[in-house]
Write a protein that holds these residues in place. Structure first.
Motif, PDB file in Angstrom:
ATOM      1  N   GLU A  32       0.267   1.295  -2.340  1.00  0.00           N
ATOM      2  CA  GLU A  32      -0.738   2.258  -1.875  1.00  0.00           C
ATOM      3  C   GLU A  32      -2.149   1.793  -2.227  1.00  0.00           C
ATOM      4  OE1 GLU A  32       0.561   5.833  -3.706  1.00  0.00           O
ATOM      5  OE2 GLU A  32       1.997   6.332  -2.113  1.00  0.00           O
ATOM      6  N   SER A  34      -3.051  -1.276  -2.555  1.00  0.00           N
ATOM      7  CA  SER A  34      -3.340  -2.476  -1.777  1.00  0.00           C
ATOM      8  C   SER A  34      -3.718  -2.175  -0.337  1.00  0.00           C
ATOM      9  CB  SER A  34      -2.116  -3.413  -1.800  1.00  0.00           C
ATOM     10  OG  SER A  34      -1.797  -3.808  -3.116  1.00  0.00           O
ATOM     11  N   CYS A  35      -3.407  -0.977   0.128  1.00  0.00           N
ATOM     12  CA  CYS A  35      -3.726  -0.610   1.511  1.00  0.00           C
ATOM     13  C   CYS A  35      -5.248  -0.566   1.688  1.00  0.00           C
ATOM     14  CB  CYS A  35      -3.118   0.761   1.824  1.00  0.00           C
ATOM     15  SG  CYS A  35      -3.435   1.313   3.526  1.00  0.00           S
ATOM     16  N   PRO A  36      -5.781  -1.382   2.594  1.00  0.00           N
ATOM     17  CA  PRO A  36      -7.239  -1.421   2.775  1.00  0.00           C
ATOM     18  C   PRO A  36      -7.821  -0.055   3.131  1.00  0.00           C
ATOM     19  CG  PRO A  36      -6.177  -3.250   3.927  1.00  0.00           C
ATOM     20  CD  PRO A  36      -5.080  -2.316   3.486  1.00  0.00           C
ATOM     21  N   LEU A  39      -7.406   2.356   6.519  1.00  0.00           N
ATOM     22  CA  LEU A  39      -6.142   2.196   7.221  1.00  0.00           C
ATOM     23  C   LEU A  39      -5.137   3.238   6.755  1.00  0.00           C
ATOM     24  CD1 LEU A  39      -5.358  -1.651   7.367  1.00  0.00           C
ATOM     25  CD2 LEU A  39      -6.488  -0.222   9.075  1.00  0.00           C
ATOM     26  N   LEU A  41      -1.108   4.301   6.243  1.00  0.00           N
ATOM     27  CA  LEU A  41       0.033   3.497   5.806  1.00  0.00           C
ATOM     28  C   LEU A  41       0.770   2.895   7.002  1.00  0.00           C
ATOM     29  CD1 LEU A  41       1.360   5.670   2.857  1.00  0.00           C
ATOM     30  CD2 LEU A  41       0.256   3.427   2.724  1.00  0.00           C
ATOM     31  N   GLU A  43      -0.658   1.949   9.778  1.00  0.00           N
ATOM     32  CA  GLU A  43      -1.490   0.824  10.205  1.00  0.00           C
ATOM     33  C   GLU A  43      -1.359  -0.353   9.232  1.00  0.00           C
ATOM     34  OE1 GLU A  43      -5.114   3.183  12.509  1.00  0.00           O
ATOM     35  OE2 GLU A  43      -5.126   3.025  10.302  1.00  0.00           O
ATOM     36  N   TYR A  44      -1.182  -0.042   7.936  1.00  0.00           N
ATOM     37  CA  TYR A  44      -1.002  -1.121   6.957  1.00  0.00           C
ATOM     38  C   TYR A  44       0.333  -1.838   7.186  1.00  0.00           C
ATOM     39  CZ  TYR A  44      -1.070  -3.525   2.439  1.00  0.00           C
ATOM     40  OH  TYR A  44      -1.071  -4.478   1.438  1.00  0.00           O
ATOM     41  N   MET A  47      -0.130  -4.142   9.962  1.00  0.00           N
ATOM     42  CA  MET A  47      -0.903  -5.293   9.495  1.00  0.00           C
ATOM     43  C   MET A  47      -0.013  -6.308   8.778  1.00  0.00           C
ATOM     44  SD  MET A  47      -4.140  -5.185   6.868  1.00  0.00           S
ATOM     45  CE  MET A  47      -5.086  -6.640   6.443  1.00  0.00           C
ATOM     46  N   LEU A  48       0.889  -5.809   7.936  1.00  0.00           N
ATOM     47  CA  LEU A  48       1.785  -6.698   7.207  1.00  0.00           C
ATOM     48  C   LEU A  48       2.702  -7.466   8.156  1.00  0.00           C
ATOM     49  CD1 LEU A  48       2.823  -4.400   4.208  1.00  0.00           C
ATOM     50  CD2 LEU A  48       1.179  -6.289   4.181  1.00  0.00           C
ATOM     51  N   GLU A  54      -1.554 -11.494   4.437  1.00  0.00           N
ATOM     52  CA  GLU A  54      -1.650 -10.218   3.730  1.00  0.00           C
ATOM     53  C   GLU A  54      -0.317  -9.852   3.092  1.00  0.00           C
ATOM     54  OE1 GLU A  54      -2.993  -6.841   1.972  1.00  0.00           O
ATOM     55  OE2 GLU A  54      -4.172  -8.474   2.892  1.00  0.00           O
ATOM     56  N   LEU A  58       0.314  -9.124  -0.911  1.00  0.00           N
ATOM     57  CA  LEU A  58       0.956  -7.918  -1.428  1.00  0.00           C
ATOM     58  C   LEU A  58       2.162  -8.291  -2.289  1.00  0.00           C
ATOM     59  CD1 LEU A  58       1.405  -4.885  -1.626  1.00  0.00           C
ATOM     60  CD2 LEU A  58       2.646  -4.997   0.556  1.00  0.00           C
TER      61      LEU A  58
END
Length: 273
Positions: A32, A34-36, A39, A41, A43-44, A47-48, A54, A58
């Motif tokens: 949580e 680390s989520c930019p 964004l 969750l 969207e994170y 992204m991953l 990224e 993580l």
């Protein structure tokens, strides 16, 4: 966090990074954080899946895969007295270093042993869950700050300064076989009952109790009779007999001659996750 998001993150980390996020005490909190900013969750997670860099960052945060050369140096001296000079009859001593990070621990062992003129080590295998760490360990190239605990005489003898950093001696690199392995999964064939020394320092301290048990059971199964398990300074087993070992030093535990004399090892199946 919604259950559908939890499941998705579990699958992404396990399938793409071989990380069991539930095993680590701060796993979900680290995710949580680390989520930019900005964004969600969901969207994170997107992204991953599309940005491997990224995902690697993580995974590194979750695994807390850092250590130092000669960490808790006095414990290394005690280790040598028990393993190499304690009359255990295990020579040559095959060694497994679990959670070896960038290779500092197996290289520390080698330097310490060779400085004392006692080359009674057999095969040395170093394992880590991070492939990035393993590549760095194989190259054996370190920054000045990473050598801060290395005694000057060791630095002069075993390292060469280069424009890219401090290069550890090829004779040491050639002695260690680095392998990708997660202690929460079944060991490779031939590792059961094999190693006279299993080093697993500052690994289980980051795990939840149920996963600590998995790691300890798997580690002890790989010890030869009378083999030594070397844990971190803060990793004290309150009931070592549950794992078929007994206390022989501050962070040292020995497996009994009878490989079946263990509550946990007798009652639990070989663990796979």
């Amino acid at each position: 966090m919604e259950e559908i998001e939890v499941k998705r993150f579990r699958e992404i980390l396990k399938q793409s990074a071989n990380v069991q996020i539930d095993a680590y005490t701060s796993g979900w909190r680290t995710l949580e954080i680390s989520c930019p900013n900005g964004l969600s969750l969901k969207e994170y997670a997107d992204m991953l899946e599309r940005e491997p860099g990224e995902l690697k960052r993580l995974a590194r945060r979750l695994l807390v895969s850092t250590t130092d050369f000669f960490r808790d140096r006095e414990y290394w001296e005690e280790l040598l007295e028990v393993v190499l000079y304690g009359g255990r009859g295990l020579f040559p001593v095959d060694v497994l270093s679990i959670g070896c990070a960038r290779g500092q621990e197996p290289y520390t062992l080698l330097m310490t042993v060779l400085e004392r003129g006692e080359p009674q080590l057999g095969r040395i295998i170093a394992a880590d869950i991070s492939r990035t760490n393993l590549e760095i360990a194989r190259k054996g190239l370190y920054g000045t700050h990473e050598l801060r605990e290395v005694p000057e005489i060791y630095r002069e003898r075993w390292f060469t300064r280069t424009p890219a950093g401090w290069q550890i001696a090829e004779t040491l690199r050639n002695r260690v076989q680095f392998i990708h392995y997660d202690i929460l999964s079944e060991p490779p064939a031939g590792w059961n009952d094999r190693f006279g020394l299993v080093m697993m320092r500052n690994v289980i301290i980051h795990m939840k109790p149920e996963y600590q048990q998995i790691a300890l059971v798997n580690a002890v199964r790989m010890l030869a009779p009378e083999g030594i398990l070397f844990l971190g300074a803060s990793e004290i087993l309150p009931k070592p007999e549950n794992y078929g070992v007994h206390h022989v030093g501050r962070c040292l535990y020995s497996r009994g001659q009878n490989q079946n004399e263990s509550g946990a090892l007798r009652d639990l199946p070989f663990t796979r996750v």
